[in-house]
Design an enzyme around this catalytic site. Structure first.
Site, PDB file in Angstrom:
ATOM      1  N   SER A   1      47.326  34.318  31.436  1.00  0.00           N
ATOM      2  CA  SER A   1      47.649  33.677  32.776  1.00  0.00           C
ATOM      3  C   SER A   1      48.939  32.762  33.083  1.00  0.00           C
ATOM      4  CB  SER A   1      46.185  32.866  33.088  1.00  0.00           C
ATOM      5  OG  SER A   1      45.065  33.539  33.031  1.00  0.00           O
TER       6      SER A   1
ATOM      7  N   HIS B   1      47.025  38.596  40.861  1.00  0.00           N
ATOM      8  CA  HIS B   1      47.650  38.872  39.634  1.00  0.00           C
ATOM      9  C   HIS B   1      48.707  40.221  39.940  1.00  0.00           C
ATOM     10  CE1 HIS B   1      45.881  36.446  36.559  1.00  0.00           C
ATOM     11  NE2 HIS B   1      44.811  36.566  37.242  1.00  0.00           N
TER      12      HIS B   1
ATOM     13  N   HIS C   1      40.001  41.426  31.945  1.00  0.00           N
ATOM     14  CA  HIS C   1      39.251  40.693  31.124  1.00  0.00           C
ATOM     15  C   HIS C   1      37.638  41.047  30.920  1.00  0.00           C
ATOM     16  CE1 HIS C   1      42.403  37.799  32.547  1.00  0.00           C
ATOM     17  NE2 HIS C   1      42.199  37.146  31.470  1.00  0.00           N
TER      18      HIS C   1
ATOM     19  N   TYR D   1      35.010  39.152  31.434  1.00  0.00           N
ATOM     20  CA  TYR D   1      34.138  38.384  32.409  1.00  0.00           C
ATOM     21  C   TYR D   1      34.197  39.186  33.813  1.00  0.00           C
ATOM     22  CZ  TYR D   1      38.576  35.860  33.489  1.00  0.00           C
ATOM     23  OH  TYR D   1      39.782  35.591  33.799  1.00  0.00           O
ATOM     24  N   GLU D   2      35.453  39.918  33.945  1.00  0.00           N
ATOM     25  CA  GLU D   2      35.474  40.384  35.304  1.00  0.00           C
ATOM     26  C   GLU D   2      34.706  41.723  35.343  1.00  0.00           C
ATOM     27  OE1 GLU D   2      39.942  40.684  36.867  1.00  0.00           O
ATOM     28  OE2 GLU D   2      39.870  40.617  34.511  1.00  0.00           O
TER      29      GLU D   2
ATOM     30  N   ALA E   1      46.406  31.797  28.057  1.00  0.00           N
ATOM     31  CA  ALA E   1      46.191  30.485  28.164  1.00  0.00           C
ATOM     32  C   ALA E   1      44.605  30.000  27.732  1.00  0.00           C
ATOM     33  CB  ALA E   1      46.108  30.042  29.792  1.00  0.00           C
TER      34      ALA E   1
ATOM     35  N   MET F   1      39.113  33.209  26.884  1.00  0.00           N
ATOM     36  CA  MET F   1      38.443  34.319  27.305  1.00  0.00           C
ATOM     37  C   MET F   1      39.061  35.708  26.848  1.00  0.00           C
ATOM     38  SD  MET F   1      37.139  32.316  30.809  1.00  0.00           S
ATOM     39  CE  MET F   1      36.341  30.676  30.524  1.00  0.00           C
ATOM     40  N   SER F   2      40.097  35.802  26.371  1.00  0.00           N
ATOM     41  CA  SER F   2      40.544  37.374  26.222  1.00  0.00           C
ATOM     42  C   SER F   2      41.149  37.379  24.732  1.00  0.00           C
ATOM     43  CB  SER F   2      41.955  37.121  27.207  1.00  0.00           C
ATOM     44  OG  SER F   2      42.822  36.190  26.678  1.00  0.00           O
TER      45      SER F   2
ATOM     46  N   ASN G   1      44.674  22.977  28.576  1.00  0.00           N
ATOM     47  CA  ASN G   1      43.660  21.707  28.843  1.00  0.00           C
ATOM     48  C   ASN G   1      43.190  21.310  27.488  1.00  0.00           C
ATOM     49  OD1 ASN G   1      42.635  24.639  29.664  1.00  0.00           O
ATOM     50  ND2 ASN G   1      40.778  23.323  28.841  1.00  0.00           N
TER      51      ASN G   1
ATOM     52  N   HIS H   1      40.553  26.178  37.233  1.00  0.00           N
ATOM     53  CA  HIS H   1      41.527  27.175  36.742  1.00  0.00           C
ATOM     54  C   HIS H   1      42.728  26.846  37.234  1.00  0.00           C
ATOM     55  CE1 HIS H   1      42.769  31.119  36.093  1.00  0.00           C
ATOM     56  NE2 HIS H   1      43.142  31.218  37.436  1.00  0.00           N
TER      57      HIS H   1
HETATM   58  N1  HPA Z   1      38.157  27.468  27.770  1.00  0.00           N
HETATM   59  C1  HPA Z   1      38.057  28.857  27.856  1.00  0.00           C
HETATM   60  N2  HPA Z   1      38.998  29.600  28.435  1.00  0.00           N
HETATM   61  C2  HPA Z   1      40.368  28.952  28.732  1.00  0.00           C
HETATM   62  C3  HPA Z   1      40.217  27.156  29.102  1.00  0.00           C
HETATM   63  C4  HPA Z   1      39.280  26.491  28.346  1.00  0.00           C
HETATM   64  O1  HPA Z   1      39.116  25.339  28.015  1.00  0.00           O
HETATM   65  N3  HPA Z   1      41.484  27.121  29.295  1.00  0.00           N
HETATM   66  C5  HPA Z   1      42.086  28.214  29.713  1.00  0.00           C
HETATM   67  N4  HPA Z   1      41.316  29.232  29.200  1.00  0.00           N
END
Ligand code: HPA
Length: 273
Positions: free
Chosen positions: A30, A61, A83, A85-86, A113, A211-212, A235, A247
């Site tokens: 991302s 994307h 992903h 989660y998709e 990310a 998440m990847s 973050n 996001h």
């Molecule tokens: N947690 C999970 N996935 C993420 C995060 C997070 O804080 N930031 C970017 N992808």
């Protein structure tokens, strides 16, 4: 489960469309997809046109494969990934890695990310992935093993290749860039973690959470590819600061590190064999 025939069909399709024969693969996370824009004389092809690639509904994307030259190397980059989660199966998530291998890719750079779990990290830092923890409770290799692709019980004592990591560290030093190192924990998402989950993840020994990456890395190792993992810490993970996650912030911070990320990867490519 995709079979060898389907992998080879996707490979043959790409080989019929371009004369490029990439040896280095890149999965761009991302906000990091702009690295693909640096590829010279690119051949671009939407995933939707490649046989057996999953149908991605995600908007915003590019969802395309970009093949071409970067720093004198022939690379194939995924601009956008699938992903878990998709709702994609892990077989769908990792199919492009199998196709890269069939194309002749030996080294793969996997980026993402993610959130910083280690409180000494800060948003905008880049992190070399040294190892991972799979918190999702499933594995992309579950199912019948195809011995032509890899062994039934692959060794994962060095998923993230030591020589490639040393190379990345050397480049970061030369560029006077700080590069964190740490363990990446894979969380299914799509909900972010709770503060209690982040405390648990830290206790378990992770420095970052996202998440990847883990499914693709496991399949790459199964296929005997060398993996380099680079995370962009967008973050502080949930609960570290007293503020909600979103996001937009993730994408914003990832695109802010664009320049140093691109320079780091270019430097690594220059030194790669
Ligand atoms: N947690 C999970 N996935 C993420 C995060 C997070 O804080 N930031 C970017 N992808």
């Amino acid at each position: 489960m995709h079979n060898l025939e389907q992998i080879n069909e996707a490979r043959d399709f790409l080989v019929s469309k371009t004369d490029y024969r990439p040896t280095i693969g890149m999965i761009l996370g991302s906000g990091l997809g702009t690295l693909a824009d640096e590829i010279e004389n690119p051949f671009k092809i939407p995933y939707s046109q490649i046989p057996h690639f999953a149908k991605s509904g995600a908007v915003g994307h590019a969802n395309e494969l970009v093949i071409g030259q970067l720093q004198g190397k022939t690379v194939v980059a995924m601009k956008g990934r699938f992903h878990y989660y998709e709702g994609f199966t892990l077989d769908e998530v990792t199919f492009p890695v199998r196709v890269m291998k069939a194309l002749g890719v030996e080294n793969i750079l996997i980026t993402n990310a993610c959130g910083a779990v280690n409180t000494s990290f800060k948003p905008g830092d880049l992190m070399l992935i040294t190892d991972h923890i799979n918190l999702v409770g499933t594995n992309p290799l579950i199912g019948p093993n195809n011995d032509a692709l890899g062994t039934r019980f692959p060794d994962v004592s060095q998923v993230y290749n030591r020589e490639l990591r040393a190379l990345a560290t050397e480049v970061a030093k030369e560029q006077d860039m700080s590069l964190q190192e740490g363990v990446y924990a894979w969380w299914s998402g799509p909900a972010y973690e709770t503060p209690a989950e982040i405390r648990m993840i830290r206790t378990l020994g992770a420095d970052a959470v996202g998440m990847s990456t883990v499914p693709e890395a496991v399949v790459a190792v199964h296929g005997n590819m060398k993996v380099l993992g680079i995370s962009c810490l967008t973050n502080m993970a949930c609960g570290i600061l007293d503020q909600p996650l979103n996001h937009e912030e993730v994408i914003e911070v990832a695109s802010q590190v664009r320049t140093k990320f691109v320079e780091l990867v270019k430097g690594i490519l220059r030194k790669m064999k």
